[in-house]
Design a protein around this motif. Structure first.
Motif, PDB file in Angstrom:
ATOM      1  N   UNK A 109      52.903-122.278  15.608  1.00 40.18           N
ATOM      2  CA  UNK A 109      52.580-121.065  14.996  1.00 40.18           C
ATOM      3  C   UNK A 109      53.746-120.890  14.243  1.00 40.18           C
ATOM      4  N   UNK A 110      55.236-121.276  14.271  1.00 41.99           N
ATOM      5  CA  UNK A 110      56.033-120.899  13.872  1.00 41.99           C
ATOM      6  C   UNK A 110      56.731-122.028  12.609  1.00 41.99           C
ATOM      7  N   UNK A 280      45.185-109.770  20.883  1.00 46.26           N
ATOM      8  CA  UNK A 280      46.521-110.642  20.138  1.00 46.26           C
ATOM      9  C   UNK A 280      46.243-111.910  19.623  1.00 46.26           C
ATOM     10  N   UNK A 287      45.814-116.299  12.431  1.00 51.44           N
ATOM     11  CA  UNK A 287      46.871-116.932  13.430  1.00 51.44           C
ATOM     12  C   UNK A 287      46.222-116.601  14.770  1.00 51.44           C
ATOM     13  N   UNK A 288      46.623-117.234  15.726  1.00 49.27           N
ATOM     14  CA  UNK A 288      45.727-117.486  17.304  1.00 49.27           C
ATOM     15  C   UNK A 288      44.938-118.506  17.688  1.00 49.27           C
TER      16      UNK A 288
ATOM     17  N   UNK B 278      55.564-118.004  21.009  1.00 46.59           N
ATOM     18  CA  UNK B 278      55.911-116.894  20.403  1.00 46.59           C
ATOM     19  C   UNK B 278      55.484-116.492  18.995  1.00 46.59           C
ATOM     20  N   UNK B 279      55.280-117.550  18.332  1.00 40.20           N
ATOM     21  CA  UNK B 279      54.690-117.325  16.927  1.00 40.20           C
ATOM     22  C   UNK B 279      53.239-116.620  16.886  1.00 40.20           C
ATOM     23  N   UNK B 280      52.527-116.821  18.105  1.00 43.60           N
ATOM     24  CA  UNK B 280      51.352-116.228  18.142  1.00 43.60           C
ATOM     25  C   UNK B 280      51.530-114.541  18.252  1.00 43.60           C
ATOM     26  N   UNK B 281      52.726-114.205  18.710  1.00 43.68           N
ATOM     27  CA  UNK B 281      53.008-112.693  18.671  1.00 43.68           C
ATOM     28  C   UNK B 281      53.511-112.084  17.357  1.00 43.68           C
TER      29      UNK B 281
END
Lengths: 421, 421
Positions: A109-110, A280, A287-288, B278-281
């Protein structure tokens, strides 16, 4: 039968799709984008994540999330959305759920390549069914414990969520159980606070449950919220089991995967999974992860009941999404089904007799828990009439009769439709 | 001194801000929007969440997230962004971290009132410093275990992340430790897989570490990734301690809060917190939580080192955000500091001598771990020159000399600036 873990993603990127997919695969296997000593072709072939497919979905006008980067040449092009399938050998992770979590979620996700990234699905090889026990009670065990067959379980959440003493909680439980409920649960905000210590609250409620069980022959299931530190949870589980309780509730996102797995090892009662914090992961389309992917981790970890929100709920989730989640819970995870591995979906949030027919019809099954608050307590005829209205509504749905028609001869349902419709 | 938990949020809503804030407070305390039996004014006053402040930030053109709802009258108005402060009595949760998690996060992200929702900060009353042990080693303990004083710890991550046998891992560790590193760690993708069973890998690496310690008098810290099921993690922790290891790594988001707390209870070594996922948040500006809030939960749970990404990293995060995270780790959580409760930030991702000065300067401290991969292994003079270039870079920064000037008399730094600048 395969020895690979598969995951599907929705991505958005300005990179060529093949480059973007290769970056995902690289980050989640060798963990670096450049050739390094030790990373031989043989190693890459055996342990590298494999790009299984890339389905181009569409071009979009603007990047959904900020701070993605792309090569200069791509700056003029518009971002594209695509579905990407990756797979990994189970040799990479072993059958350790935490390792799979790091592999299919992790740093993806980053990555700077992406302006949207969602995990859509994950598929575990059959080995995992041997490595993790899965739900101990699931649908059949929950029916056995509650003595409810052939219809949904009707439940409620004790409200207000915080503030009641154990005695006040028990008095409210008395009213609710007298009304005919099958299932009651703590709110996720109620744990082990000074004004309602777990042990006292549990004992007070169980005394009420036992008293009614003596009368009806059926023991109401109480999902007592044990979410907390593992050592305390274990003591509370022991108490629940010793005292004849049949269920414990876990807030999945705070207890976490390792905590839930540890509790499952220790538990002799059904485990009720609350998804507080699920927004979240779900609220943004960019995202998610999907509930389809999410619930698989918790089912493997050993949860028996999974919250799925409800139709026409008080939250943001759309009905189609709610029903997709509930279907996911009732869909087996493994081809080789050595044991039942489907779990009971739990509908809640603004539920009344009004949504009963669509819930039953949409699911095509009565294997679910249906939790109502106002739909019971705020029924014009009182709580017992509220519960009666729900039974009527599901009886009508099962018989293929419209609630409206059935209400003509069932006054509690009639009153519910008028009050909540 | 207060007995209340405070949380600050960024919200976006079409509701009047007071109504929106009241909905947050209601959902996260009584748990319902309508007056119900048992919810007396006294109960609300004592247990209801309190709206501490509402700071109107600005009007925005469009809703950031889909599916929020608003009253008909508000349809024509534009959404507003605001900062909202809420507080709760510790009577609501007790000092149970999982209960606080449900209270300050919980269902908020799904409330239909909001088209954006981020948790910006959370503040725990001092009771929590008594209820949870916090980091056992933190900065001072980590320095003591590694024998490194007066400068940052220089570390690396063993890559490729998966695929190496225990013997190959140990051989790589040998090269890295010979080069002069203080700290090595497993990648978060490397756990306990069939091709590198934890016990064999750990023993092979420790033999190398011991051999070098006999030579140098300093024992390199190895953050071995134990993330997995609690019973296995406990056995691995025992092994680490018995064999003279000094650190274990936990993937925080998969192990989860309860799992980490349980491991802290059991651990005699430093706990290295990896934030994979952490990217999820963090990745969306419209949903999630700040690192400031996130790291407080893990510090209380007992983590000693927290990953914060790095300057000019290979991911999406901006430098300003990275430095804010690192500062958060070095900021005490409690007014009454009965023990050190700051933790060591861990910089990694594309780090080399090039970012050293800005990292040291931005943080105003050398209490951090600085992990480099290519910055060491891809140095033109080889790994030892890579490590030397990092020491040079931090020596220069501490002396207030520019890296460029210092490089004139320090060839390894010169080569690093040329190769990576």
């Amino acid at each position: 039968m395969t020895d690979r873990i598969f995951a599907t993603y929705l991505i958005e990127t300005r990179y060529p799709l093949e480059v973007a997919a290769a970056a995902m695969a690289g980050e989640q296997s060798s963990g670096t984008f450049r050739a390094i000593p030790g990373e031989t072709p043989e190693l890459l072939k055996r342990f590298g994540a494999r790009v299984e497919f890339i389905d181009d979905v569409m071009e979009v006008e603007n990047e959904a999330l900020p701070f993605s980067r792309s090569p200069q040449a791509a700056k003029a092009t518009k971002p594209r959305r695509a579905r990407v399938g990756l797979s990994w050998s189970v040799e990479n992770t072993g059958t350790v759920l935490a390792s799979v979590w790091s592999t299919v979620l992790g740093n993806l996700f980053e990555l700077h390549h992406f302006s949207a990234m969602r995990l859509l699905d994950v598929t575990f090889p059959d080995f995992f069914a041997d490595a993790y026990p899965g739900p101990a009670f699931a649908v059949g065990g929950t029916r056995h414990l509650t003595g409810v067959e052939g219809r949904p379980l009707i439940g409620t959440i004790i409200k207000p969520s915080v503030g009641l003493t154990p005695e006040e909680t028990a008095a409210l439980a008395d009213t609710l159980i007298a009304a005919g409920l099958d299932f009651i649960k703590d709110d996720e905000l109620m744990g082990n606070p000074p004004h309602s210590p777990f042990e006292r609250r549990f004992e007070a409620v169980m005394a009420v449950i036992d008293r009614h069980a003596d009368r009806t022959g059926r023991k109401v299931m109480y999902a007592a919220n044990i979410s907390g530190d593992v050592d305390v949870m274990r003591r509370q589980l022991d108490l629940i089991d010793r005292r004849g309780g049949t269920c414990a509730m876990l807030v999945l996102n705070s207890v976490g995967l390792s905590g839930v797995i540890e509790i499952r090892r220790h538990s002799a009662v059904a485990l009720h999974g609350h998804r507080a914090g699920w927004g979240l992961f779900s609220r943004s389309p960019d995202i998610g992860m999907s509930y389809l992917a999410y619930q698989k981790f918790w089912r493997l970890a050993g949860i028996d009941h999974m919250h799925v929100n409800g139709l026409s709920n008080k939250f943001c989730e759309q009905d189609e999404s709610v029903m997709a989640s509930a279907h996911a819970c009732l869909t087996p995870m493994f081809e080789r089904a050595g044991r039942p591995d489907t779990v009971m979906p739990v509908f809640s949030s603004g539920q009344t007799a009004v949504q009963a027919a669509d819930t039953f019809g949409g699911l095509g099954s009565n294997d679910f828990i249906y939790c109502c608050g106002g739909g019971i307590m705020a029924h014009p005829g009182g709580p017992a009439a509220g519960v009666r209205s729900l039974h009527d509504a599901f009886d009508a749905a099962a018989a293929g009769i419209s609630a409206r028609d059935y209400a003509a001869t069932h006054p509690e349902l009639e009153a519910a439709l008028q009050a909540f419709g």
